[in-house]
Design a protein around this motif. Sequence first.
Motif, PDB file in Angstrom:
ATOM      1  N   ASP A 163       0.849  -1.187   0.000  1.00  0.00           N
ATOM      2  CA  ASP A 163       0.000   0.000   0.000  1.00  0.00           C
ATOM      3  C   ASP A 163       0.882   1.234   0.000  1.00  0.00           C
ATOM      4  O   ASP A 163       2.019   1.198   0.446  1.00  0.00           O
ATOM      5  CB  ASP A 163      -0.907   0.020   1.234  1.00  0.00           C
ATOM      6  CG  ASP A 163      -1.892  -1.137   1.231  1.00  0.00           C
ATOM      7  OD1 ASP A 163      -2.306  -1.545   2.320  1.00  0.00           O
ATOM      8  OD2 ASP A 163      -2.234  -1.610   0.122  1.00  0.00           O
ATOM      9  N   SER A 164       0.350   2.346  -0.457  1.00  0.00           N
ATOM     10  CA  SER A 164       1.153   3.565  -0.566  1.00  0.00           C
ATOM     11  C   SER A 164       1.258   4.312   0.759  1.00  0.00           C
ATOM     12  O   SER A 164       2.170   5.084   0.963  1.00  0.00           O
ATOM     13  CB  SER A 164       0.540   4.494  -1.622  1.00  0.00           C
ATOM     14  OG  SER A 164      -0.796   4.832  -1.270  1.00  0.00           O
ATOM     15  N   SER A 165       0.323   4.096   1.675  1.00  0.00           N
ATOM     16  CA  SER A 165       0.318   4.843   2.930  1.00  0.00           C
ATOM     17  C   SER A 165       1.137   4.137   3.994  1.00  0.00           C
ATOM     18  O   SER A 165       1.165   2.922   4.076  1.00  0.00           O
ATOM     19  CB  SER A 165      -1.125   5.008   3.435  1.00  0.00           C
ATOM     20  OG  SER A 165      -1.726   3.737   3.626  1.00  0.00           O
ATOM     21  N   ALA A 166       1.845   4.920   4.816  1.00  0.00           N
ATOM     22  CA  ALA A 166       2.605   4.359   5.924  1.00  0.00           C
ATOM     23  C   ALA A 166       1.648   4.003   7.040  1.00  0.00           C
ATOM     24  O   ALA A 166       0.522   4.477   7.090  1.00  0.00           O
ATOM     25  CB  ALA A 166       3.650   5.366   6.398  1.00  0.00           C
ATOM     26  N   GLY A 167       2.111   3.148   7.990  1.00  0.00           N
ATOM     27  CA  GLY A 167       1.224   2.762   9.061  1.00  0.00           C
ATOM     28  C   GLY A 167       1.972   2.260  10.275  1.00  0.00           C
ATOM     29  O   GLY A 167       3.185   2.074  10.258  1.00  0.00           O
ATOM     30  N   ILE A 190      -1.903 -12.624   7.217  1.00  0.00           N
ATOM     31  CA  ILE A 190      -0.553 -12.235   7.627  1.00  0.00           C
ATOM     32  C   ILE A 190       0.490 -13.040   6.862  1.00  0.00           C
ATOM     33  O   ILE A 190       1.452 -12.493   6.314  1.00  0.00           O
ATOM     34  CB  ILE A 190      -0.380 -12.418   9.152  1.00  0.00           C
ATOM     35  CG1 ILE A 190      -1.176 -11.348   9.909  1.00  0.00           C
ATOM     36  CG2 ILE A 190       1.094 -12.365   9.549  1.00  0.00           C
ATOM     37  CD1 ILE A 190      -1.257 -11.579  11.405  1.00  0.00           C
ATOM     38  N   VAL A 191       0.295 -14.330   6.804  1.00  0.00           N
ATOM     39  CA  VAL A 191       1.233 -15.201   6.091  1.00  0.00           C
ATOM     40  C   VAL A 191       1.229 -14.892   4.596  1.00  0.00           C
ATOM     41  O   VAL A 191       2.277 -14.875   3.938  1.00  0.00           O
ATOM     42  CB  VAL A 191       0.892 -16.679   6.347  1.00  0.00           C
ATOM     43  CG1 VAL A 191       1.694 -17.592   5.420  1.00  0.00           C
ATOM     44  CG2 VAL A 191       1.162 -17.038   7.805  1.00  0.00           C
ATOM     45  N   GLN A 192       0.067 -14.614   4.059  1.00  0.00           N
ATOM     46  CA  GLN A 192      -0.039 -14.291   2.624  1.00  0.00           C
ATOM     47  C   GLN A 192       0.757 -13.036   2.287  1.00  0.00           C
ATOM     48  O   GLN A 192       1.533 -13.020   1.316  1.00  0.00           O
ATOM     49  CB  GLN A 192      -1.504 -14.093   2.236  1.00  0.00           C
ATOM     50  CG  GLN A 192      -1.707 -13.669   0.782  1.00  0.00           C
ATOM     51  CD  GLN A 192      -3.161 -13.344   0.463  1.00  0.00           C
ATOM     52  OE1 GLN A 192      -4.069 -13.789   1.157  1.00  0.00           O
ATOM     53  NE2 GLN A 192      -3.367 -12.558  -0.572  1.00  0.00           N
ATOM     54  N   TYR A 193       0.577 -11.968   3.084  1.00  0.00           N
ATOM     55  CA  TYR A 193       1.306 -10.726   2.816  1.00  0.00           C
ATOM     56  C   TYR A 193       2.806 -10.917   3.034  1.00  0.00           C
ATOM     57  O   TYR A 193       3.624 -10.349   2.292  1.00  0.00           O
ATOM     58  CB  TYR A 193       0.786  -9.603   3.719  1.00  0.00           C
ATOM     59  CG  TYR A 193      -0.516  -9.004   3.244  1.00  0.00           C
ATOM     60  CD1 TYR A 193      -0.605  -8.370   2.015  1.00  0.00           C
ATOM     61  CD2 TYR A 193      -1.664  -9.070   4.032  1.00  0.00           C
ATOM     62  CE1 TYR A 193      -1.792  -7.813   1.569  1.00  0.00           C
ATOM     63  CE2 TYR A 193      -2.870  -8.520   3.604  1.00  0.00           C
ATOM     64  CZ  TYR A 193      -2.922  -7.899   2.371  1.00  0.00           C
ATOM     65  OH  TYR A 193      -4.110  -7.351   1.939  1.00  0.00           O
ATOM     66  N   GLN A 205       4.893  -5.087   4.004  1.00  0.00           N
ATOM     67  CA  GLN A 205       4.228  -5.271   2.717  1.00  0.00           C
ATOM     68  C   GLN A 205       2.966  -4.429   2.609  1.00  0.00           C
ATOM     69  O   GLN A 205       2.595  -3.974   1.528  1.00  0.00           O
ATOM     70  CB  GLN A 205       3.890  -6.760   2.516  1.00  0.00           C
ATOM     71  CG  GLN A 205       3.308  -7.116   1.161  1.00  0.00           C
ATOM     72  CD  GLN A 205       4.323  -6.970   0.028  1.00  0.00           C
ATOM     73  OE1 GLN A 205       5.492  -6.698   0.260  1.00  0.00           O
ATOM     74  NE2 GLN A 205       3.869  -7.146  -1.206  1.00  0.00           N
ATOM     75  N   LYS A 206       2.316  -4.184   3.749  1.00  0.00           N
ATOM     76  CA  LYS A 206       1.077  -3.406   3.768  1.00  0.00           C
ATOM     77  C   LYS A 206       1.310  -1.906   3.911  1.00  0.00           C
ATOM     78  O   LYS A 206       0.357  -1.132   3.932  1.00  0.00           O
ATOM     79  CB  LYS A 206       0.191  -3.882   4.922  1.00  0.00           C
ATOM     80  CG  LYS A 206      -0.470  -5.230   4.687  1.00  0.00           C
ATOM     81  CD  LYS A 206      -1.689  -5.097   3.782  1.00  0.00           C
ATOM     82  CE  LYS A 206      -2.820  -4.374   4.495  1.00  0.00           C
ATOM     83  NZ  LYS A 206      -3.970  -4.147   3.578  1.00  0.00           N
ATOM     84  N   GLY A 207       2.562  -1.476   4.028  1.00  0.00           N
ATOM     85  CA  GLY A 207       2.794  -0.037   4.018  1.00  0.00           C
ATOM     86  C   GLY A 207       3.648   0.537   5.121  1.00  0.00           C
ATOM     87  O   GLY A 207       3.965   1.718   5.089  1.00  0.00           O
ATOM     88  N   MET A 208       4.042  -0.263   6.135  1.00  0.00           N
ATOM     89  CA  MET A 208       4.895   0.259   7.191  1.00  0.00           C
ATOM     90  C   MET A 208       6.264   0.608   6.619  1.00  0.00           C
ATOM     91  O   MET A 208       6.917  -0.231   6.006  1.00  0.00           O
ATOM     92  CB  MET A 208       5.021  -0.774   8.315  1.00  0.00           C
ATOM     93  CG  MET A 208       5.759  -0.271   9.538  1.00  0.00           C
ATOM     94  SD  MET A 208       5.703  -1.451  10.934  1.00  0.00           S
ATOM     95  CE  MET A 208       6.777  -2.753  10.306  1.00  0.00           C
ATOM     96  N   GLN A 209       6.695   1.851   6.811  1.00  0.00           N
ATOM     97  CA  GLN A 209       7.949   2.320   6.230  1.00  0.00           C
ATOM     98  C   GLN A 209       9.160   1.999   7.091  1.00  0.00           C
ATOM     99  O   GLN A 209      10.258   1.779   6.578  1.00  0.00           O
ATOM    100  CB  GLN A 209       7.874   3.831   5.991  1.00  0.00           C
ATOM    101  CG  GLN A 209       6.769   4.244   5.019  1.00  0.00           C
ATOM    102  CD  GLN A 209       6.942   3.618   3.644  1.00  0.00           C
ATOM    103  OE1 GLN A 209       7.998   3.715   3.022  1.00  0.00           O
ATOM    104  NE2 GLN A 209       5.902   2.952   3.161  1.00  0.00           N
ATOM    105  N   SER A 210       8.978   1.971   8.397  1.00  0.00           N
ATOM    106  CA  SER A 210      10.037   1.586   9.332  1.00  0.00           C
ATOM    107  C   SER A 210       9.366   0.898  10.513  1.00  0.00           C
ATOM    108  O   SER A 210       8.187   1.118  10.785  1.00  0.00           O
ATOM    109  CB  SER A 210      10.847   2.803   9.808  1.00  0.00           C
ATOM    110  OG  SER A 210       9.996   3.730  10.468  1.00  0.00           O
ATOM    111  N   ASN A 211      10.120   0.070  11.210  1.00  0.00           N
ATOM    112  CA  ASN A 211       9.520  -0.709  12.287  1.00  0.00           C
ATOM    113  C   ASN A 211       9.074   0.196  13.434  1.00  0.00           C
ATOM    114  O   ASN A 211       9.841   1.032  13.911  1.00  0.00           O
ATOM    115  CB  ASN A 211      10.521  -1.749  12.797  1.00  0.00           C
ATOM    116  CG  ASN A 211       9.833  -2.890  13.521  1.00  0.00           C
ATOM    117  OD1 ASN A 211       9.106  -2.683  14.475  1.00  0.00           O
ATOM    118  ND2 ASN A 211      10.052  -4.106  13.049  1.00  0.00           N
ATOM    119  N   THR A 212       7.839   0.015  13.879  1.00  0.00           N
ATOM    120  CA  THR A 212       7.273   0.859  14.939  1.00  0.00           C
ATOM    121  C   THR A 212       6.988   0.073  16.217  1.00  0.00           C
ATOM    122  O   THR A 212       6.221   0.526  17.065  1.00  0.00           O
ATOM    123  CB  THR A 212       5.961   1.520  14.458  1.00  0.00           C
ATOM    124  OG1 THR A 212       5.000   0.490  14.133  1.00  0.00           O
ATOM    125  CG2 THR A 212       6.201   2.391  13.238  1.00  0.00           C
TER     126      THR A 212
END
Length: 333
Positions: A10-14, A28-31, A181-188
């Motif tokens: 996805d384009s948005s961070a999260g 989760i496993v699929q992504y 894979q879903k958009g997280m840009q760095s680990n939070t």
Amino acid sequence: VEALMAMAHDSSAGNLNEIINPLSTQEIVQYADERYSSLLSASGGSDVSLVLNVVTSNLSEEESDSLNSLCKLLKDKNVSLKLMKSFKANKTHLCITSASVKKQSKPSNVVSNARTMKVMRSTLAGLPILCPQWVNACLSKGEIVAPTGDMSIRTLPRKQTDNDDECDDRFGVAKYAAAFQKGMQSNTLLSGVKVLMCGSFGGSMANDIKGLLQDAGATIISSITVASRNLSDMQSSADTDTTFVFLCDDSLLDKSCGISDSLYKQTKKVCDNSEDAKVMAVHFSWLFDCISCATLMLATSYEPSAPRAKALWRLAAGVEADEEDQGKKSQFY
């Protein structure tokens, strides 16, 4: 591959939890598998050379020999598997380690046999952590294959299991990969967490801990003075988003664990004056279990060793001291 590592589904961070919580284990496993497949593929077709920097952990001699055979085989396929001695952020592309498979769940919950620094840092980066089965599959096919089934590590072992209901530690590895894979840009994972390392962590151990904290998004407190200033800010404001962590070593030689008397008293004042203050003192294994479970663990199961650190753990976690500890406490406070 570096460009692919920065891409997201996805384009948005999260935020890690915001992304993962709505997903089923299957999703989760699929992504995660989608991310692994993209990271192990060369964009531009078969004529494009693919370089993959690999770290290994806990492999047997036979498994290491198989990996070396794969490195030689792939040279003629425009693929270079380069073995690295240590994990390097933004350089390492995958990790290969041994595993035990627990098949009581579908998809299979593949658990790493060891929780090393290489494995944990690769996990936090959302990289493929693959089993020797993947190496054998590549050897059989004569090329890099997308990992499926039991070829990927899904879970890291957890040291502290006294409170099994505290978190679901399964599929923690897959959760990070899915979030990226879903958009997280760095680990939070530890976003909003400020950490003071207390005690005498050795040189290499200190660097390893700092690396994990940085990879997980934590803020490292550099000194007692900075720690005191942050505690003052917590006490004087309505800041309920910050968690302050005293991360303690396991040495008994320094009974104060590097925590000054004034800092202890200041922390006690913060805890006494505010029910919303988020302060904890924990043994450093807390950090490792947070990584395994992909969540912020409670402090109650992570009692430090040194008397002053233990007193701070009781204070912040609301744990009553037994008679023996009461006697030790009176020697210091």
